[in-house]
Design a protein around this motif. Structure first.
Motif, PDB file in Angstrom:
ATOM      1  N   ARG A 132       0.849  -1.193   0.000  1.00 55.94           N
ATOM      2  CA  ARG A 132       0.000   0.000   0.000  1.00 55.94           C
ATOM      3  C   ARG A 132       0.881   1.238   0.000  1.00 55.94           C
ATOM      4  O   ARG A 132       2.052   1.200   0.355  1.00 55.94           O
ATOM      5  CB  ARG A 132      -0.955  -0.026   1.190  1.00 55.94           C
ATOM      6  N   GLY A 133       0.296   2.347  -0.406  1.00 49.62           N
ATOM      7  CA  GLY A 133       1.039   3.584  -0.485  1.00 49.62           C
ATOM      8  C   GLY A 133       0.140   4.685  -1.024  1.00 49.62           C
ATOM      9  O   GLY A 133      -1.088   4.550  -1.023  1.00 49.62           O
ATOM     10  N   PRO A 134       0.704   5.751  -1.590  1.00 47.01           N
ATOM     11  CA  PRO A 134       2.133   6.062  -1.558  1.00 47.01           C
ATOM     12  C   PRO A 134       2.515   6.682  -0.228  1.00 47.01           C
ATOM     13  O   PRO A 134       1.669   6.809   0.669  1.00 47.01           O
ATOM     14  CB  PRO A 134       2.266   7.079  -2.694  1.00 47.01           C
ATOM     15  N   GLU A 135       3.789   7.075  -0.077  1.00 50.08           N
ATOM     16  CA  GLU A 135       4.150   7.836   1.106  1.00 50.08           C
ATOM     17  C   GLU A 135       3.411   9.174   1.075  1.00 50.08           C
ATOM     18  O   GLU A 135       3.008   9.652   0.020  1.00 50.08           O
ATOM     19  CB  GLU A 135       5.656   8.067   1.149  1.00 50.08           C
ATOM     20  N   ARG A 136       3.237   9.772   2.246  1.00 49.94           N
ATOM     21  CA  ARG A 136       2.521  11.054   2.292  1.00 49.94           C
ATOM     22  C   ARG A 136       3.266  12.083   1.454  1.00 49.94           C
ATOM     23  O   ARG A 136       4.499  12.170   1.485  1.00 49.94           O
ATOM     24  CB  ARG A 136       2.339  11.532   3.730  1.00 49.94           C
ATOM     25  N   CYS A 137       2.513  12.856   0.697  1.00 53.20           N
ATOM     26  CA  CYS A 137       3.132  13.867  -0.151  1.00 53.20           C
ATOM     27  C   CYS A 137       2.068  14.840  -0.662  1.00 53.20           C
ATOM     28  O   CYS A 137       0.875  14.551  -0.636  1.00 53.20           O
ATOM     29  CB  CYS A 137       3.875  13.236  -1.333  1.00 53.20           C
ATOM     30  N   ASP A 140       5.756   6.912   7.435  1.00 57.43           N
ATOM     31  CA  ASP A 140       6.584   7.403   6.338  1.00 57.43           C
ATOM     32  C   ASP A 140       7.070   8.822   6.605  1.00 57.43           C
ATOM     33  O   ASP A 140       7.689   9.454   5.759  1.00 57.43           O
ATOM     34  CB  ASP A 140       5.836   7.327   5.009  1.00 57.43           C
ATOM     35  N   ALA A 141       6.787   9.338   7.784  1.00 56.78           N
ATOM     36  CA  ALA A 141       7.289  10.613   8.279  1.00 56.78           C
ATOM     37  C   ALA A 141       7.191  10.529   9.797  1.00 56.78           C
ATOM     38  O   ALA A 141       6.846   9.490  10.358  1.00 56.78           O
ATOM     39  CB  ALA A 141       6.477  11.779   7.721  1.00 56.78           C
ATOM     40  N   ARG A 148       4.911  -0.709  10.692  1.00 56.01           N
ATOM     41  CA  ARG A 148       6.081  -0.164  11.379  1.00 56.01           C
ATOM     42  C   ARG A 148       7.153   0.262  10.383  1.00 56.01           C
ATOM     43  O   ARG A 148       7.343  -0.359   9.346  1.00 56.01           O
ATOM     44  CB  ARG A 148       6.679  -1.211  12.331  1.00 56.01           C
ATOM     45  N   TYR A 149       7.889   1.302  10.785  1.00 57.28           N
ATOM     46  CA  TYR A 149       9.046   1.732   9.995  1.00 57.28           C
ATOM     47  C   TYR A 149      10.137   0.669  10.121  1.00 57.28           C
ATOM     48  O   TYR A 149      10.464   0.221  11.225  1.00 57.28           O
ATOM     49  CB  TYR A 149       9.554   3.085  10.493  1.00 57.28           C
ATOM     50  N   PRO A 150      10.757   0.264   9.002  1.00 57.61           N
ATOM     51  CA  PRO A 150      11.687  -0.868   9.022  1.00 57.61           C
ATOM     52  C   PRO A 150      13.120  -0.472   9.373  1.00 57.61           C
ATOM     53  O   PRO A 150      14.008  -0.450   8.516  1.00 57.61           O
ATOM     54  CB  PRO A 150      11.610  -1.399   7.595  1.00 57.61           C
ATOM     55  N   HIS A 158      10.875   8.052  -1.003  1.00 57.41           N
ATOM     56  CA  HIS A 158      12.025   8.502  -0.231  1.00 57.41           C
ATOM     57  C   HIS A 158      12.337   7.615   0.973  1.00 57.41           C
ATOM     58  O   HIS A 158      13.449   7.661   1.496  1.00 57.41           O
ATOM     59  CB  HIS A 158      11.791   9.936   0.263  1.00 57.41           C
ATOM     60  N   VAL A 159      11.354   6.895   1.450  1.00 56.59           N
ATOM     61  CA  VAL A 159      11.559   6.026   2.618  1.00 56.59           C
ATOM     62  C   VAL A 159      11.196   4.598   2.221  1.00 56.59           C
ATOM     63  O   VAL A 159      10.422   4.381   1.286  1.00 56.59           O
ATOM     64  CB  VAL A 159      10.714   6.481   3.822  1.00 56.59           C
ATOM     65  N   PRO A 160      11.743   3.604   2.906  1.00 60.15           N
ATOM     66  CA  PRO A 160      11.424   2.223   2.550  1.00 60.15           C
ATOM     67  C   PRO A 160       9.961   1.894   2.839  1.00 60.15           C
ATOM     68  O   PRO A 160       9.291   2.575   3.626  1.00 60.15           O
ATOM     69  CB  PRO A 160      12.367   1.396   3.436  1.00 60.15           C
ATOM     70  N   PHE A 161       9.466   0.850   2.175  1.00 61.64           N
ATOM     71  CA  PHE A 161       8.130   0.365   2.496  1.00 61.64           C
ATOM     72  C   PHE A 161       8.076  -0.043   3.961  1.00 61.64           C
ATOM     73  O   PHE A 161       9.023  -0.621   4.498  1.00 61.64           O
ATOM     74  CB  PHE A 161       7.765  -0.840   1.622  1.00 61.64           C
TER      75      PHE A 161
END
Length: 846
Positions: free
Chosen positions: A76-81, A426-427, A393-395, A215-218
């Motif tokens: 799922r995604g994308p990162e916030r933007c 993601d932030a 969770r952030y990896p 910009h950040v990993p899944f």
């Protein structure tokens, strides 16, 4: 968008493409560009002559997507933007595509309301599949992009008359499983009756023409089971219980009772690792005695996951169509139950069963420890096979470490690690429970927690970049970004917190010191110049920020933030000091001198105008050039840290902080690390350690996270410009003489503002600091007298640096481990400096 892409490559398990030339178009469906709470199913079926040797799908959406390929969930995604800076994800499909028929299926979602993930754009999907075919990397390439050949169907299962949860968390999910096909994402599903997608002209959206790679990993997804069943019971159904979409309000109103009429069998099975055998049923309408109808009673179960998690609640159930499972969640219990209406936010969702066996997982993740399920059934029982949570969770690997002879400090370190983890997706988020926004100000303290916990990870750089993208055009960054702007209801003006911007700016140089990333400074410098220009336009004749627009806020503390506030100007001073150093690193000598002169002017004004000789402190604010009488811990800590206090003032200020004078407005957990840091800097490490222990011990005795305030259910106000009836000078300098100091208000129990203390444990108690930016050399300044034993590790770009010491009576031993090719200096309390070599070394420092 024309062109072709470079061949797909795979690195560390993530498909990447260095040069995506987009041939795909943005697509959408429907007359509304920005509908409220709108789900859209999107599909593309296609054939491949052979399984591809390499394949990647580049995909992005406004606002969110879930991706399935050949029926397999991939992410799922994308990162916030912000659409103006849109980013895309790349998924490796080489293991899921096959010869013959294939299917890409996307569940697309548009919020259409306040959110912390995007900035009020329009809905759309952009995707491009690239393959190297015939089983060979140099085989023929296939490119399939979104266009009018993709098939779409608006989802009907989510009820769109549900209300926003508040706090930019999205919308209450009321999902009727009878309304949508369960197998819509499968290749064999017949979508011939679906509509064709509509291509969105470039002129119709704000999307940038060339989205940037993620910009950040899944993030990691992993299943968590409940640790225990806390209780069971039942509720008496009240009016509209089965038809309302206001699920949080319903669950808040219902009265919990012991099981009497409803049935729950084998509830303890829900904690098992395998499938449960848990049967629930409402055995009502129920006759009490022979002829007294006593209403419909719905069974409830309360589950404890053992710790706070960010997760998507999930369950597998079997029952008859139309049965209902309501759910609510919280990070705490009040009176033994969940409060669905808390922190100005509504917590609760609903799942309506179709016939048979089925699994549900919420679309939006929640932050919770406790989960309540309420079952509203007919005469047919519902069988629950499992209840779990899909954690999000952030990896990042936890590389930082701290342990000592002080149990409270050890628990504090653990709480910093746990809270940093919870406040990162993601932030950085101030709190995942209430809003999930990427705040400046206290939110910037997450940078310190991340450095201490993980080292230099990509989410830190992303945090800074997002802030630079959120400028308002006048030099001031938004108070959070991305996200729906908060606006004044009377004027429509975007709300800002100028104080947040100068606190955020303090992190820029700090991050550089620990990473040595000069390119980062070059990227941030224009934003700092713009912010310094904004500050100059809002400064008075003394060079001080005065009567600022927007929301005046610095900390939830009983301080005075009216007029020219000391703390806010001290943070601006720190920014100007840092800008002088940044300009020097970037080779801009003349600008460095300019910033240094501006900083010195502000430092002089703060020193001269705010000093209270009688009490030996700096006062919080000036109104029309006159001190208001209120003084705070934060302001005076900054007076020490930023060199505002002179040699005669320093011991008086530090002594006041040390004494805990009751008239001195206390910093909250969000800003307390500045107070501790100031005392360490003044050589009062034992006092700093004692104050940390005393302040945090009550919290840490019942919690493994760090709170927004010292209280769970009360908020401390401050004096601001909106309080017209407060006199310019506060009697006796005591806040409570003019404003009630507390009011009832639930506080977040995991807040990133407090995690700077973990950084302090490693850099002050253990004393691990860079000698040069990026740890081109290190300095170890251990506070040997404050504890009997301490040990820990600070992760750096050069490798992990570990320090430990132990003292028994007058005997003290110290061990240091430095990475390969890193040299350092050990500064002992007596003033001796010992050279350190790479590798392990032990010393007797008695």
């Amino acid at each position: 968008m024309g062109g072709s892409s470079s061949l797909v490559t795979v690195s560390d398990g993530d498909a990447v493409c260095a040069n995506v030339n987009w041939q795909a178009d943005w697509i959408w469906f429907g007359d509304e560009a920005a509908p409220f709470h709108y789900f859209l199913y999107v599909k593309r079926n296609f054939d491949l002559a052979a399984a591809p040797a390499a394949a990647a799908l580049h995909i992005t959406a406004t606002d969110r997507y879930r991706l399935f390929v050949n029926g397999v969930y991939l992410g799922r995604g994308p990162e916030r933007c912000d659409a103006r800076f849109q980013s895309y994800d790349t998924h490796d499909l080489s293991e899921v595509l096959r010869a013959g028929g294939n299917c890409i299926a996307v569940q697309l979602y548009f919020y259409g309301c306040s959110t912390g993930y995007t900035r009020d754009g329009r809905g759309g999907l952009l995707a491009q599949l690239e393959t190297a075919g015939d089983g060979k990397l140099d085989g023929p390439r296939t490119i399939i992009g979104t266009d009018e050949r993709w098939r779409v169907r608006p989802a009907e299962a989510w009820q769109r008359d549900a209300r926003p949860t508040g706090g930019a968390l999205g919308v209450t999910e009321v999902y009727d499983a009878r309304a949508d096909p369960v197998d819509w994402m499968m290749p064999e599903f017949d979508d011939s009756t679906w509509a064709s997608a509509q291509v969105v002209p470039a002129s119709a959206g704000e999307w940038c023409s060339r989205p940037a790679p993620r910009h950040v990993p899944f993030l990691l997804e992993d299943e968590a089971r409940p640790a225990r069943v806390l209780g069971t019971g039942e509720v008496l159904e009240i009016e509209r219980a089965r038809t309302t979409v206001d699920i949080p309000e319903l669950m808040a109103r219902e009265i919990h009772q012991e099981l009497q009429y409803a049935r729950l069998d084998n509830a303890e099975a829900l904690t098992a690792d395998d499938e449960a055998d848990f049967t629930v049923a409402a055995t009502s309408p129920h006759a009490l005695g022979d002829d007294v109808f006593n209403g419909i009673h719905d069974p409830i179960v309360l589950l404890d996951f053992g710790r706070q998690i960010n997760a998507y609640p999930r369950f597998t159930v079997e029952g008859s169509a139309g049965s209902i499972v309501d759910m609510t969640y919280s990070e705490q219990l009040i009176g033994g139950r969940i409060a669905p209406l808390l922190c100005s936010t509504r917590f609760g969702d609903r799942y309506i069963l179709r016939e048979g066996l089925q699994t549900f997982e919420s679309f939006e993740y929640k932050s919770f420890r406790y989960l309540q399920l309420t079952f509203r059934t007919d005469a047919t029982p519902v069988k629950v096979h499992s209840v779990s949570a899909n954690t999000w969770r952030y990896p990042a690997e936890v590389r930082g470490r701290f342990e000592s002879s002080d149990e409270v400090l050890d628990r504090l370190w653990t709480a910093c690690v746990v809270t940093t983890d919870l406040c990162t997706d993601d932030a950085f988020m101030d709190t995942p429970m209430r809003e999930k926004r990427n705040w400046l100000g206290d939110g910037s303290h997450a940078v310190l927690g991340a450095i201490a916990t993980w080292g230099d990870v990509s989410v830190i750089r992303r945090y800074f970049t997002l802030a630079t993208q959120g400028g308002l055009g006048d030099g001031l960054p938004r108070m959070f970004f991305p996200g729906s702007d908060s606006r004044d209801p009377a004027t429509g003006i975007i709300k800002v917190i100028p104080h947040h911007a100068v606190v955020w700016a303090a992190r820029v140089w700090e991050y550089y010191r620990y990473t040595g990333d000069a390119d980062f400074l070059d990227e941030m410098y224009p934003t700092l110049i713009g912010l310094a220009g904004w500050c100059d336009r809002h400064a008075n004749n003394d060079g001080l920020l005065d009567r600022l627009p927007g929301w005046c806020w610095l900390d939830w503390t009983p301080s005075d933030i009216r007029g020219a506030n000391f703390g806010t100007n001290a943070f601006m001073l720190g920014m100007l000091d840092d800008m002088a150093k940044i300009a020097h690193v970037l080779g801009r000598a003349a600008e460095s001198v300019t910033w240094a002169k501006r900083a010195e002017r502000v430092r002089t004004s703060l020193h001269d105008l705010y000093w209270d000789e009688a009490r030996g402190v700096f006062q919080d604010s000036l109104i029309r050039g006159r001190p208001t009488g209120v003084a705070s811990e934060l302001g005076n800590a900054l007076g020490l840290l930023l060199g505002i206090a002179d040699a005669e003032q320093r011991p008086r200020v530090a002594g006041c902080l040390e004494s805990g004078a009751e008239w001195l407005a206390r910093a909250t957990p969000l800003f307390f690390h500045y107070v501790a840091q100031a005392l360490f800097d003044d050589g009062r490490g034992e006092t700093a350690t004692r104050m940390v222990r005393d302040r945090f011990e009550p919290m840490l005795s019942i919690s493994d996270t760090l709170w927004e305030d010292w209280f769970r259910h009360a908020q401390v106000s401050h004096i601001d410009e909106t309080m017209a009836d407060v006199p310019d000078v506060v009697p006796e300098g005591r806040f409570e003489t003019v404003v009630p100091s507390h009011r009832g208000h639930a506080r977040a129990l995991a807040h990133c503002g407090a995690v700077g203390l973990g950084f302090m444990l490693l850099t002050e108690v253990l004393g691990i600091q860079p000698k040069e930016a990026g740890f081109d050399g290190c300095v170890i300044k251990p506070r040997l007298g404050v504890l009997d034993h301490a040990a820990g590790t600070l992760p750096t770009r050069r490798g992990d640096i570990s320090v430990s010491w132990r003292q028994s009576g007058k005997h003290k031993t110290l061990a240091v481990s430095l990475p390969d090719e890193l040299e350092g200096e050990l500064h002992l309390p007596a003033g001796d400096i010992v050279s350190l070599s790479p590798g392990d070394q032990s010393l007797d420092v008695s």
